[in-house]
Write a protein that holds these residues in place. Sequence first.
Motif, PDB file in Angstrom:
ATOM      1  N   PHE A   1       0.861  -1.181   0.000  1.00 13.90           N
ATOM      2  CA  PHE A   1       0.000   0.000   0.000  1.00 13.90           C
ATOM      3  C   PHE A   1       0.900   1.236   0.000  1.00 13.90           C
ATOM      4  CE2 PHE A   1      -2.727  -3.280   1.594  1.00 13.90           C
ATOM      5  CZ  PHE A   1      -4.022  -2.915   1.263  1.00 13.90           C
ATOM      6  N   TYR A   2       0.577   2.201  -0.828  1.00 10.40           N
ATOM      7  CA  TYR A   2       1.340   3.448  -0.855  1.00 10.40           C
ATOM      8  C   TYR A   2       0.446   4.573  -1.362  1.00 10.40           C
ATOM      9  CZ  TYR A   2       1.936   2.291  -5.869  1.00 10.40           C
ATOM     10  OH  TYR A   2       1.720   1.968  -7.188  1.00 10.40           O
ATOM     11  N   VAL A   3       0.833   5.793  -1.089  1.00  9.46           N
ATOM     12  CA  VAL A   3       0.058   6.925  -1.570  1.00  9.46           C
ATOM     13  C   VAL A   3       0.687   7.474  -2.840  1.00  9.46           C
ATOM     14  CG1 VAL A   3      -0.600   7.510   0.805  1.00  9.46           C
ATOM     15  CG2 VAL A   3       1.294   8.741  -0.286  1.00  9.46           C
ATOM     16  N   GLU A   4      -0.140   8.158  -3.621  1.00  8.79           N
ATOM     17  CA  GLU A   4       0.346   8.962  -4.739  1.00  8.79           C
ATOM     18  C   GLU A   4      -0.162  10.379  -4.518  1.00  8.79           C
ATOM     19  OE1 GLU A   4       0.659   7.120  -8.792  1.00  8.79           O
ATOM     20  OE2 GLU A   4      -0.735   5.682  -7.896  1.00  8.79           O
ATOM     21  N   TYR A   5       0.734  11.216  -4.038  1.00  5.71           N
ATOM     22  CA  TYR A   5       0.362  12.604  -3.734  1.00  5.71           C
ATOM     23  C   TYR A   5      -0.191  13.307  -4.978  1.00  5.71           C
ATOM     24  CZ  TYR A   5       0.939  17.515  -2.380  1.00  5.71           C
ATOM     25  OH  TYR A   5       0.726  18.859  -2.125  1.00  5.71           O
ATOM     26  N   GLY A   6       0.413  13.059  -6.118  1.00 11.55           N
ATOM     27  CA  GLY A   6      -0.005  13.725  -7.344  1.00 11.55           C
ATOM     28  C   GLY A   6      -1.380  13.317  -7.833  1.00 11.55           C
ATOM     29  N   ARG A   7      -1.863  12.149  -7.417  1.00 11.39           N
ATOM     30  CA  ARG A   7      -3.188  11.669  -7.814  1.00 11.39           C
ATOM     31  C   ARG A   7      -4.211  11.771  -6.683  1.00 11.39           C
ATOM     32  NH1 ARG A   7      -0.290   7.543 -11.091  1.00 11.39           N
ATOM     33  NH2 ARG A   7      -0.951   7.822 -13.269  1.00 11.39           N
ATOM     34  N   GLY A   8      -3.742  11.997  -5.468  1.00 11.95           N
ATOM     35  CA  GLY A   8      -4.656  12.042  -4.326  1.00 11.95           C
ATOM     36  C   GLY A   8      -5.190  10.676  -3.961  1.00 11.95           C
ATOM     37  N   THR A   9      -4.362   9.644  -4.121  1.00 18.29           N
ATOM     38  CA  THR A   9      -4.850   8.280  -3.937  1.00 18.29           C
ATOM     39  C   THR A   9      -4.009   7.485  -2.949  1.00 18.29           C
ATOM     40  OG1 THR A   9      -3.475   7.414  -5.746  1.00 18.29           O
ATOM     41  CG2 THR A   9      -5.687   8.194  -6.317  1.00 18.29           C
ATOM     42  N   VAL A  10      -4.624   6.424  -2.436  1.00 21.31           N
ATOM     43  CA  VAL A  10      -3.901   5.308  -1.850  1.00 21.31           C
ATOM     44  C   VAL A  10      -3.962   4.205  -2.902  1.00 21.31           C
ATOM     45  CG1 VAL A  10      -3.838   3.541  -0.058  1.00 21.31           C
ATOM     46  CG2 VAL A  10      -4.421   5.905   0.534  1.00 21.31           C
ATOM     47  N   THR A  11      -2.795   3.734  -3.319  1.00 15.75           N
ATOM     48  CA  THR A  11      -2.694   2.730  -4.364  1.00 15.75           C
ATOM     49  C   THR A  11      -2.212   1.423  -3.742  1.00 15.75           C
ATOM     50  OG1 THR A  11      -2.164   4.467  -5.973  1.00 15.75           O
ATOM     51  CG2 THR A  11      -1.650   2.204  -6.598  1.00 15.75           C
ATOM     52  N   VAL A  12      -2.638   0.304  -4.307  1.00 21.07           N
ATOM     53  CA  VAL A  12      -2.219  -0.993  -3.777  1.00 21.07           C
ATOM     54  C   VAL A  12      -1.683  -1.851  -4.922  1.00 21.07           C
ATOM     55  CG1 VAL A  12      -4.567  -1.930  -3.961  1.00 21.07           C
ATOM     56  CG2 VAL A  12      -2.913  -3.009  -2.427  1.00 21.07           C
ATOM     57  N   TRP A  13      -0.537  -2.477  -4.676  1.00 17.82           N
ATOM     58  CA  TRP A  13       0.079  -3.407  -5.625  1.00 17.82           C
ATOM     59  C   TRP A  13      -0.001  -4.806  -5.041  1.00 17.82           C
ATOM     60  CZ3 TRP A  13       5.125  -5.945  -5.390  1.00 17.82           C
ATOM     61  CH2 TRP A  13       5.490  -6.569  -6.591  1.00 17.82           C
ATOM     62  N   ASP A  14      -0.595  -5.733  -5.778  1.00 19.41           N
ATOM     63  CA  ASP A  14      -0.810  -7.093  -5.277  1.00 19.41           C
ATOM     64  C   ASP A  14       0.217  -8.084  -5.796  1.00 19.41           C
ATOM     65  OD1 ASP A  14      -1.529  -7.460  -7.916  1.00 19.41           O
ATOM     66  OD2 ASP A  14      -3.598  -8.035  -7.504  1.00 19.41           O
ATOM     67  N   GLY A  15       1.286  -7.583  -6.385  1.00 17.08           N
ATOM     68  CA  GLY A  15       2.304  -8.436  -6.959  1.00 17.08           C
ATOM     69  C   GLY A  15       2.187  -8.571  -8.466  1.00 17.08           C
ATOM     70  N   LYS A  16       1.037  -8.132  -9.013  1.00 15.91           N
ATOM     71  CA  LYS A  16       0.820  -8.215 -10.455  1.00 15.91           C
ATOM     72  C   LYS A  16       0.390  -6.883 -11.057  1.00 15.91           C
ATOM     73  CE  LYS A  16      -0.467 -13.126 -10.368  1.00 15.91           C
ATOM     74  NZ  LYS A  16      -1.540 -14.112 -10.672  1.00 15.91           N
ATOM     75  N   LYS A  17      -0.468  -6.177 -10.329  1.00  7.10           N
ATOM     76  CA  LYS A  17      -0.983  -4.920 -10.874  1.00  7.10           C
ATOM     77  C   LYS A  17      -1.199  -3.902  -9.764  1.00  7.10           C
ATOM     78  CE  LYS A  17      -5.863  -6.332 -10.745  1.00  7.10           C
ATOM     79  NZ  LYS A  17      -5.599  -7.477  -9.856  1.00  7.10           N
ATOM     80  N   ASN A  18      -1.277  -2.620 -10.163  1.00  7.50           N
ATOM     81  CA  ASN A  18      -1.553  -1.523  -9.246  1.00  7.50           C
ATOM     82  C   ASN A  18      -2.995  -1.059  -9.423  1.00  7.50           C
ATOM     83  OD1 ASN A  18       1.250  -0.518  -8.067  1.00  7.50           O
ATOM     84  ND2 ASN A  18       1.586  -1.072 -10.213  1.00  7.50           N
TER      85      ASN A  18
END
Length: 300
Positions: A45-62
Amino acid sequence: MIKRHLLGAMLALVLTSAAQAADIKVVNDDAWFAEGPIWYQDKLFYVEYGRGTVTVWDGKKNDIFWKMDGCGPSAVLPTTTGEFLVTCYDNNTIGRISADGKTLPAYDKDTDGKPFSGPNDFAPDKDGGVYFTGSGKGGPLIDASAYYIGKDGSVEKVAGDLHNPNGLVMSNDGKILYLVETEDNRIIEFDVQPDHSLSNRRVFLRLDDLFPNQPHIWPDGIKMDKEGEMYIGQSPRSLDAPGKIIVVDKDGKLLRTLSVPSPSMPNFAFGPDEKMLYVMALDQIDAAPWHGKVYEVPNK
């Protein structure tokens, strides 16, 4: 003989660097100011300040887990209740997110009724609480603070008169809180009291002292591994002086540095068993949307 020895050494260094570079994997090649990551439930789990999101990577896709315009997220952290907290740097709140990604009422002031200024990063403790920094307005102002969110949801101010505090981390025994003061290129430390208050503020490490006669170091995120080694990220102010991740021991002695093919690497997270380091990196450091990448880097 000397020339052959030097050429051999140079070739070995080039081959080693090439092997290390080959081991680095890009897990997101279009991140917009990725920051404040955490490995949780077999996902990143990580944030993207430029998008205003919390993004999650499951090992295959974001995928986007949560989004809020105007938040300006800087870090995300799961809590012991199964919710998530997110530092909303731009709207001066600590956002709350349910386990399924729904927005919950945010924390917007401390127990004295005073608002936060630039919430930035988190450090959980072993009691189920969370420390976080409020970075203030930046620059020369000594106007920032640190806070503690208790299990009951109360938010206490635990330190003031800080200079642009950023990343923070708890020692493995829970007795010391380390905190980055970016503008002063240093890490300070506090003793942690049983009531979660902080005392005995002192300087642990000045980063420029590790690299004399080199460009000024701007420390950012900070983490500690199981062995007590401290990892420190950087947000350089110039593309001519790219940053690195600095690793020091419990006494502040330089152990090694890590780098990725991007100039800025402000924050990172350990993967399972600390065998991998997930590095949030920027290629564009001077303007929105701050294009960058997320890397998977072998650790040690």
